[in-house]
Motif scaffolding. Structure first.
Motif, mmCIF file in Angstrom:
data_model
loop_
_atom_site.group_PDB
_atom_site.id
_atom_site.type_symbol
_atom_site.label_atom_id
_atom_site.label_comp_id
_atom_site.label_asym_id
_atom_site.label_seq_id
_atom_site.Cartn_x
_atom_site.Cartn_y
_atom_site.Cartn_z
ATOM 1 N N SER A 30 -8.524 0.792 0.377
ATOM 2 C CA SER A 30 -8.172 -0.572 0.767
ATOM 3 C C SER A 30 -9.453 -1.317 1.066
ATOM 4 C CB SER A 30 -7.270 -0.580 2.003
ATOM 5 O OG SER A 30 -7.176 -1.906 2.520
ATOM 6 N N TYR A 72 0.829 -1.209 0.000
ATOM 7 C CA TYR A 72 0.000 0.000 0.000
ATOM 8 C C TYR A 72 0.863 1.259 0.000
ATOM 9 C CZ TYR A 72 -4.304 -2.656 0.910
ATOM 10 O OH TYR A 72 -5.383 -3.506 0.802
ATOM 11 N N ARG A 73 1.942 1.232 0.793
ATOM 12 C CA ARG A 73 2.810 2.407 0.851
ATOM 13 C C ARG A 73 3.478 2.647 -0.513
ATOM 14 N NH1 ARG A 73 5.613 1.215 5.249
ATOM 15 N NH2 ARG A 73 7.289 0.186 4.135
ATOM 16 N N MET A 125 -6.505 -4.443 7.126
ATOM 17 C CA MET A 125 -5.859 -3.124 6.974
ATOM 18 C C MET A 125 -6.845 -2.097 7.507
ATOM 19 S SD MET A 125 -3.006 -1.859 5.721
ATOM 20 C CE MET A 125 -2.265 -0.324 5.174
ATOM 21 N N ASN A 160 0.948 4.077 -3.223
ATOM 22 C CA ASN A 160 0.536 5.452 -2.905
ATOM 23 C C ASN A 160 1.697 6.420 -3.100
ATOM 24 O OD1 ASN A 160 -2.377 5.795 -1.688
ATOM 25 N ND2 ASN A 160 -1.643 3.791 -1.009
ATOM 26 N N THR A 192 -0.270 4.573 6.887
ATOM 27 C CA THR A 192 0.533 4.148 5.741
ATOM 28 C C THR A 192 0.533 5.211 4.642
ATOM 29 O OG1 THR A 192 0.032 1.823 6.231
ATOM 30 C CG2 THR A 192 0.811 2.328 4.004
ATOM 31 N N PHE A 219 -4.240 2.083 7.688
ATOM 32 C CA PHE A 219 -4.295 2.587 6.316
ATOM 33 C C PHE A 219 -3.944 4.075 6.284
ATOM 34 C CE2 PHE A 219 -7.013 3.868 2.520
ATOM 35 C CZ PHE A 219 -6.116 3.363 1.587
ATOM 36 N N THR A 263 -7.719 6.866 -3.181
ATOM 37 C CA THR A 263 -7.003 5.661 -2.786
ATOM 38 C C THR A 263 -7.810 4.882 -1.762
ATOM 39 O OG1 THR A 263 -4.911 4.808 -1.891
ATOM 40 C CG2 THR A 263 -5.677 6.917 -0.998
#
Length: 400
Positions: free
Chosen positions: A340, A319-320, A345, A323, A353, A350, A338
């Protein structure tokens, strides 16, 4: 009617007592010898206090799924009709019902059952043994409830082919539960037309949970250059296109999804504005950066990077990474949507992150809005598994 009993260990059932709906195998002290898997049981606390009724399955770690907190409740046809009617009445008040999730498992107090309505077709996913034995009755009652509102269901298709059924001691299955029909079903959502493949599409064929999040990005996309990552069948990309985007590129690793998305673009007359390509997003984003590409709007709608706590470290890294890459590809003042869809998460992780990604690339985030799943996927407080989708829209700015 009295059901055979299952008794909790002393000190167990804490999640249940806080409002949850599941009892795990390690929380159980005793089971009446006559109890069969899939059968309704009365759940008792360690001291014999009645906790309600649910169905039992010792093949599953979730050994009891609660149906009612009323110890004297009887799960008969009248009981199920009330549950189905309540689920439909709620949708009529909260969402566009042309296509929507009509039953969302535990959040509608019908554990393990999902039913999606795509125009005049129902798609059912049954993931627990106890509810599977009630499936036929529930679907008949649902068609009757819909008919009372003038809605005729043309066909029903089952997509109970998820791996989780194996953990319930059940076989994976899919196929018609009605007379056969064309499984490519056309729907309209937010003014966008789609062909939904209920037979071979992911899960039930289309992700209805992002309905209003897709609508939320429309206002940002007029005249914009847009990149839609993990596009699946093109839903965010097409919402950008119909809103008047200058150009849209949708990316997915599945050629089947890209082909479906391309077909959907043609269906909406957007084939000259919205195009799709099959490639790996993690590889593409650095290539676009190296080529000097910049976008006005980027959408990140990845699949769940984790379905367990054990893989959270890699999920956070994934995820990091996406993004961070997306922020570098945005023009100063561009917009990032963005999300999830992983339950594990959670909101706090989230959010943290995304913040780390922004810090790493020296970007400032201005939050436009935070959203969750569409109301036809209701979040039941104390049932944490029902809250899974996190969706942010940010304006991404260079450091001032």
């Amino acid at each position: 009617m009295s059901y055979p009993s299952v008794t909790l260990k002393k000190g167990e059932g804490r999640a249940l007592k806080a409002g949850g709906l599941w009892v795990f195998d390690n929380e159980i002290a005793a089971v009446s010898p006559e109890v069969q898997n899939g059968q309704m049981i009365s759940l008792l606390d360690f001291d014999g206090y009645p906790m309600g009724i649910g169905f039992y399955n010792n093949h599953s770690k979730i050994t009891v799924r609660m149906m009612s907190r009323h110890a004297d409740a009887v799960v008969d046809e009248a009981f199920l009709r009330r549950r189905v009617q309540a689920a439909w009445d709620y949708r009529k008040k909260t969402v566009d019902t042309a296509s929507c999730r009509v039953i969302f498992g535990e959040a509608d107090f019908l554990p393990g059952l999902v039913v999606d309505k795509f125009s005049d077709i129902l798609v059912v996913q049954s993931l627990a043994l106890g509810i599977d034995q009630m499936k036929e009755t529930i679907l008949r009652l649902l068609t009757e409830v819909l008919a009372a509102d003038g809605i005729t269901i043309r066909g029903i298709y089952e997509r109970s082919d998820a791996k989780v059924r194996l953990q319930e001691g059940m076989e994976r299955t899919k196929g018609f539960l009605s007379a056969p029909f064309d499984t490519k079903v056309e729907i309209v959502e937010n003014g966008v037309r789609y062909i939904v493949d209920v037979q071979d599409g992911q899960k039930t064929g289309f992700f209805l949970d992002q309905k209003y999040n897709r609508l939320a990005i429309q206002k940002l996309c007029k005249g914009a250059k847009v990149l839609d990552c993990f596009t699946h069948t093109g839903s965010f990309a097409l919402n950008a296109g119909i809103a008047g985007a200058k150009s849209v590129v949708g990316v997915d690793a599945s050629q089947l999804a890209v082909d479906q998305a391309t077909e959907n673009a043609r269906l909406n007359g957007l084939e000259n504005t919205v195009r799709f390509q099959c490639c790996d997003v993690f590889s593409l984003l650095p290539e676009l950066e190296q080529a000097g590409e910049k976008f006005d709007v980027i959408i990140l709608d990845p699949p769940a990077f984790t379905k367990s706590r054990s893989s959270m470290k890699n999920a956070v890294k994934g995820y990091r990474e996406i993004n961070l890459r997306a922020m570098k590809l945005l023009k100063d003042g561009g917009y990032l949507a963005t999300c999830s869809c992983s339950h594990f998460m959670n909101y706090e992780l989230f959010t943290q992150t995304i913040g780390q990604a922004a810090k790493n690339v020296h970007k400032r985030l201005r939050q436009v809005e935070y959203r969750t799943q569409s109301p036809d996927h209701p979040i039941l407080w104390a049932a944490d598994e029902s809250y899974y989708l996190k969706f942010y829209i940010f304006q991404v700015c260079d450091q001032y």
